[in-house]
Motif scaffolding. Sequence first.
Motif, short mmCIF file in Angstrom:
data_model
loop_
_atom_site.label_atom_id
_atom_site.label_comp_id
_atom_site.label_asym_id
_atom_site.label_seq_id
_atom_site.Cartn_x
_atom_site.Cartn_y
_atom_site.Cartn_z
N VAL A 186 0.85 -1.20 0.00
CA VAL A 186 0.00 0.00 0.00
C VAL A 186 0.88 1.25 0.00
CG1 VAL A 186 -1.61 1.33 1.42
CG2 VAL A 186 -2.03 -1.10 1.00
N ALA A 187 1.95 1.24 0.78
CA ALA A 187 2.87 2.38 0.82
C ALA A 187 3.56 2.57 -0.52
CB ALA A 187 3.89 2.19 1.93
N LEU A 188 3.96 1.46 -1.16
CA LEU A 188 4.61 1.56 -2.47
C LEU A 188 3.65 2.09 -3.52
CD1 LEU A 188 7.07 0.98 -4.30
CD2 LEU A 188 6.12 -1.30 -4.65
N GLU A 189 2.42 1.61 -3.51
CA GLU A 189 1.43 2.09 -4.49
C GLU A 189 1.16 3.56 -4.29
OE1 GLU A 189 -2.46 3.32 -5.92
OE2 GLU A 189 -1.99 2.99 -3.81
N ARG A 190 1.05 4.00 -3.05
CA ARG A 190 0.81 5.42 -2.77
C ARG A 190 1.99 6.26 -3.26
NH1 ARG A 190 -0.96 5.74 2.69
NH2 ARG A 190 -3.01 5.44 1.80
N LEU A 191 3.22 5.78 -3.07
CA LEU A 191 4.40 6.49 -3.53
C LEU A 191 4.43 6.59 -5.05
CD1 LEU A 191 7.23 7.73 -2.82
CD2 LEU A 191 8.12 5.42 -3.18
N LEU A 192 4.10 5.50 -5.73
CA LEU A 192 4.20 5.48 -7.19
C LEU A 192 3.01 6.13 -7.90
CD1 LEU A 192 5.63 1.90 -7.77
CD2 LEU A 192 6.83 4.07 -7.99
N GLU A 193 1.84 6.12 -7.28
CA GLU A 193 0.65 6.59 -8.00
C GLU A 193 -0.04 7.80 -7.39
OE1 GLU A 193 0.07 5.44 -10.83
OE2 GLU A 193 0.77 3.38 -10.89
N ARG A 194 0.11 8.07 -6.09
CA ARG A 194 -0.68 9.12 -5.45
C ARG A 194 0.12 9.95 -4.46
NH1 ARG A 194 -4.42 6.63 -2.16
NH2 ARG A 194 -3.36 4.66 -2.25
N SER A 195 1.36 10.28 -4.76
CA SER A 195 2.20 11.03 -3.82
C SER A 195 1.89 12.52 -3.80
CB SER A 195 3.67 10.86 -4.18
OG SER A 195 4.05 9.53 -4.08
N PHE A 196 1.57 13.06 -4.95
CA PHE A 196 1.38 14.50 -5.10
C PHE A 196 0.03 14.77 -5.75
CE2 PHE A 196 5.72 13.18 -6.17
CZ PHE A 196 6.41 13.71 -5.10
N VAL A 197 -0.43 16.01 -5.64
CA VAL A 197 -1.65 16.44 -6.32
C VAL A 197 -1.27 17.59 -7.24
CG1 VAL A 197 -3.95 17.43 -6.04
CG2 VAL A 197 -3.12 15.73 -4.43
N ILE B 33 -6.03 21.08 -11.21
CA ILE B 33 -6.90 20.00 -11.68
C ILE B 33 -7.11 18.93 -10.61
CG2 ILE B 33 -6.41 20.36 -14.12
CD1 ILE B 33 -4.48 18.04 -14.00
N LYS B 34 -6.38 19.03 -9.52
CA LYS B 34 -6.53 18.14 -8.37
C LYS B 34 -6.48 16.66 -8.73
CE LYS B 34 -9.06 21.54 -5.73
NZ LYS B 34 -10.29 21.87 -5.04
N VAL B 35 -5.55 16.30 -9.59
CA VAL B 35 -5.34 14.90 -9.97
C VAL B 35 -4.14 14.37 -9.21
CG1 VAL B 35 -4.76 13.35 -11.88
CG2 VAL B 35 -6.30 15.25 -12.27
N PRO B 36 -4.32 13.28 -8.45
CA PRO B 36 -3.17 12.72 -7.73
C PRO B 36 -2.22 12.00 -8.69
CG PRO B 36 -5.11 11.40 -7.31
CD PRO B 36 -5.54 12.56 -8.14
N VAL B 37 -0.94 12.26 -8.53
CA VAL B 37 0.09 11.60 -9.34
C VAL B 37 1.20 11.16 -8.40
CG1 VAL B 37 -0.41 12.91 -11.44
CG2 VAL B 37 1.31 13.74 -9.87
#
Length: 144
Positions: A33-44, A48-52
């Motif tokens: 879960v931590a890896l996925e958050r780092l790779l896909e949802r670390s920043f906004v 446009i408020k899209v997490p990347v």
Amino acid sequence: MNRTSRIPPEAFDRLAEVVPLGRDAAAVRKRLVALERLLERSFVIPGIKVPVGLDLFFNLLPVGGSFIGAAMGSYMIWEARNLGMSKLQMARMAGNVGVDWAVGLIPVVGAVPDLLFRSNTRNLRIIKRHLDKHHPGTATIDNP
């Protein structure tokens, strides 16, 4: 007395809370879960408020960035193998990483589909389904 590291020991304790080092299913789940958050949802992205995450930024590097992202995504497949997931599930996960890798090879334009096709999120969903079925004690309530 000289310290061998300038990093305070408390920092390692906080890191161990976020990224557990155990081999049990609960520790693997937290790590992935931590890896996925780092790779896909670390920043906004402002406006446009899209997490990347880092995966998008890796794709901005010509060719090499796609390989780095694929290597980090392959770690999830390795953990899935350690959990005893089926070869069909791991093949689906490898397909997700492969599509992300192949599209990421296209310079600059390859970063755009990464906003729509989040291979690490898809792979985490497959792993969570397996863990919920075979290791129900690891189930957690996800925030939307």
